[in-house]
Enzyme design. Structure first.
Site, PDB file in Angstrom:
ATOM      1  N   GLU A 182       3.298   6.667 -11.058  1.00  0.00           N
ATOM      2  CA  GLU A 182       4.339   7.227 -10.183  1.00  0.00           C
ATOM      3  C   GLU A 182       5.708   6.740 -10.657  1.00  0.00           C
ATOM      4  O   GLU A 182       6.657   7.512 -10.723  1.00  0.00           O
ATOM      5  CB  GLU A 182       4.127   6.770  -8.736  1.00  0.00           C
TER       6      GLU A 182
ATOM      7  N   SER B 136       0.841  -1.198   0.000  1.00  0.00           N
ATOM      8  CA  SER B 136       0.000   0.000   0.000  1.00  0.00           C
ATOM      9  C   SER B 136       0.876   1.247   0.000  1.00  0.00           C
ATOM     10  O   SER B 136       2.099   1.158   0.099  1.00  0.00           O
ATOM     11  CB  SER B 136      -0.915  -0.004   1.229  1.00  0.00           C
ATOM     12  N   LYS B 137       0.220   2.380  -0.105  1.00  0.00           N
ATOM     13  CA  LYS B 137       0.895   3.685  -0.188  1.00  0.00           C
ATOM     14  C   LYS B 137       2.013   3.855   0.839  1.00  0.00           C
ATOM     15  O   LYS B 137       3.049   4.438   0.546  1.00  0.00           O
ATOM     16  CB  LYS B 137      -0.135   4.802   0.042  1.00  0.00           C
ATOM     17  N   ARG B 138       1.750   3.353   2.054  1.00  0.00           N
ATOM     18  CA  ARG B 138       2.748   3.614   3.098  1.00  0.00           C
ATOM     19  C   ARG B 138       4.072   2.893   2.820  1.00  0.00           C
ATOM     20  O   ARG B 138       5.085   3.185   3.437  1.00  0.00           O
ATOM     21  CB  ARG B 138       2.191   3.299   4.496  1.00  0.00           C
TER      22      ARG B 138
END
Ligand code: GLU
Length: 447
Positions: free
Chosen positions: A221, A211-213
Site C-alpha cells: 500500500e 491494524s487496518k483501521r
C-alpha cells in the site's frame, strides 16, 4: 560466510505487513552484519488461507525493499521431511497417536499426533528480553500434527529451523508464547535450541496493535502511494531501535554497520506516519531530477498530462517547486485533483475582477500595470528569464506603484488562483513565451 543463519517465515495469508517487513529487516541486518545467510521460508501449511497472490505480494515487497532472502523454501513442498520427524517421535515414544473427535467436522474421528509433555519448566535466553522461563505443565500433551501427513505449525517450524541450520530466530513478540512448545519439541527430538530474539510489536498511536483501521499496514500500500523503499527501511529500522548518536538517516548499508539487535527496546514501538513522511521527504529530495520527474508524472491527473501545455521541459522546470510541496509522490495526486498544479501546464481562465488586489482599484489601472509589466518582461532575454532577474526587473515598478497592486494581478494572470507560488518563480518556470501570452490574455480581459 559465518555460520549465522536467520530467516523470515511469512505465512502467505495476507499482504506483506509492515511488522513482517521489520522482522525481515532485522533478520537481514543481523545476517549481513555477521556475514551469515538470510533465508526465506513460506509457511503455507494452512492450505485454506494461503494463496499464491499473497506469496507473490510478500516476496515482491521484500525485493522492492532490497531485503530479498538469499534462499527460499516452501513448507508445502517439505511434507516428507515432517513425516520422518513425526515417525521418529512416535518410534521413540516421545509422541503418540490419539483417536479423537474432529473439532472441524464434529462427529468424525481423526487420529492426531500428541507430544508427550514432561511438564517441566523451560527457559530460554532472549537476546532482547533476557531469560524467559515458562511452566509448561498446563500445556498438557499438545497436538503437533492433525495426522502423520499433516503437521501443525510448531512441528514444522522446529523441523525447518533445524534442517535449515537456523542459528537465530528473530521474530515478533507475539511468538513468545509459542516458544516453550517449540522448545519442548526440540528437546523431544534431541536437537539444539537456536538463539531467540523477540522484537516488540508495532503499535498504533492509541497503543493498540497496528491494524487496518489505523490506515495502511501493508508495504505494498505504501509502495503504491509512492513511498520510497529507502524511507520505509530507514523508518522501520528506527522503530524501536535507536543508534548510539543522533543520526537519523541510514542507508541499508549504514544500517548493517550500526545495527545492534541487543539494543532493541523492549516496549512496543508506536508507528508514526508523520515521521515516516519526514523520512520520505528527505529521500525524495535526494532523488535524481529524472527520478523526481518520473514519480511526479505517475500521479499527475490526466487532465494535466493530456493538456496541450504539458511537456517534459515544463515538467522539468516545475519539478523543484512540486518537490518543495510534497512528502510522498501521491501528494501530487491530491494537489493535482485540487487544481493546485493546473496552472503550471494549463492556461488559466478567470473573471477580470479577480485581478483586482483586495477588490480595490479599477480594471483600467490593472490593465496599465500589466502592460507595463509586459514591456519590462519582454525586454528580458530568454536566458535572463530567471526568478532572480525577473524580480530585479519588476521590483522597482512594484515598489513605486504599490507591491500588492502590481504583483497580485501579475501572479493572478499567471496562475488564475488566489494562492500560488510568487509571480517571479511562476514566470520563470512558465518561461518567456507562456508568461507573455498569459499577461496578454489578462490585458485583453481588462481592456
Ligand atoms: N509463520 C509465522 C508468521 O507468519 C512466523 C513463524 C516464526 O517466525 O517462527 O507469523
Amino acid at each position: 560466510m559465518s555460520d549465522v543463519v536467520t530467516r523470515i517465515a511469512p505465512s502467505p495469508t495476507g499482504s506483506l505487513h509492515v511488522g513482517t517487513a521489520r522482522s525481515a529487516l532485522f533478520n537481514y541486518l543481523f545476517a549481513r552484519k555477521n556475514n551469515g545467510t538470510f533465508l526465506g521460508r513460506i509457511e503455507d501449511t494452512d492450505r485454506a488461507r494461503s494463496t499464491k497472490e499473497f506469496e507473490d505480494d510478500v516476496l515482491e515487497g521484500l525485493s522492492w525493499l532490497g531485503i530479498k532472502p538469499d534462499e527460499l523454501n516452501r513448507q508445502s513442498e517439505r511434507g516428507e521431511l515432517y513425516k520422518e520427524y513425526l515417525k521418529q517421535l512416535l518410534d521413540s515414544g516421545k509422541a503418540y497417536l490419539s483417536k479423537e473427535e474432529s473439532k472441524i467436522n464434529p462427529g468424525t474421528q481423526i487420529e492426531v499426533v500428541r507430544l508427550k509433555n514432561p511438564g517441566s519448566s523451560v527457559s530460554f535466553e532472549d537476546m532482547i528480553r533476557g531469560t524467559i522461563t515458562f511452566d509448561t505443565g498446563e500445556l498438557g500433551d499438545f497436538v503437533i500434527a492433525r495426522s502423520i501427513d499433516d503437521p501443525l505449525y510448531h512441528l514444522a517450524v522446529v523441523v525447518d529451523d533445524h534442517e535449515m541450520a537456523v542459528t537465530h530466530v528473530i521474530r515478533g513478540e507475539d511468538h513468545i508464547s509459542n516458544t516453550p512448545r517449540q522448545i519442548l519439541i526440540q528437546k523431544a527430538l534431541d536437537i539444539p535450541q537456536p538463539y531467540y530474539a523477540h522484537i516488540p510489536l508495532i503499535l498504533a498511536k492509541d497503543r493498540s496493535k497496528l491494524s487496518k483501521r489505523h490506515g495502511a499496514t501493508s508495504v505494498n500500500e505504501y509502495r503504491s502511494l509512492g513511498y520510497l523503499p529507502e524511507s520505509i527501511i530507514n523508518y522501520l529500522a528506527l522503530l524501536g531501535w535507536n543508534p548510539d548518536d543522533n543520526q537519523e538517516l541510514f542507508s541499508l548499508k549504514d544500517l548493517i554497520q550500526a545495527f545492534d539487535i541487543e539494543e532493541i527496546h523492549k516496549g512496543g514501538a508506536v508507528f508514526d506516519i508523520e515521521k515516516l513522511k519526514w523520512f520520505n521527504r528527505e529521500y525524495l529530495k535526494r532523488l535524481s531530477q529524472s527520478e523526481q520527474e518520473e514519480g511526479i508524472e505517475t500521479f499527475l491527473s490526466p487532465k494535466i498530462t493530456e493538456s496541450e501545455g504539458y511537456d517534459i521541459v515544463r515538467l522539468r522546470r516545475v519539478t523543484p517547486l512540486i518537490i518543495e510541496r510534497i512528502s510522498v509522490f501521491s501528494d501530487v495526486k491530491i494537489l493535482s485533483d485540487e487544481g493546485e498544479l493546473d496552472y503550471y501546464f494549463i492556461r488559466p481562465t478567470y473573471k477580470p475582477e479577480s485581478l483586482l488586489w483586495k477588490n480595490e482599484g479599477t480594471l483600467n489601472d490593472v490593465c496599465s500595470h500589466l502592460k507595463h509589466l509586459s514591456t519590462i518582461l519582454n525586454a528580458l532575454s530568454e536566458k535572463e528569464f530567471t526568478q532572480q532577474d525577473i524580480k530585479s526587473a519588476v521590483w522597482g515598478y512594484a515598489e513605486e506603484k504599490g507591491r500588492g497592486t502590481v504583483l497580485w494581478p501579475m501572479r493572478y494572470a499567471l496562475s488564475g488562483r488566489d494562492k500560488s507560488p510568487d509571480p517571479f518563480a511562476l514566470a520563470s518556470v512558465l518561461e518567456k513565451n507562456e508568461t507573455s501570452a498569459r499577461l496578454e490574455y489578462a490585458i485583453k480581459l481588462t481592456q
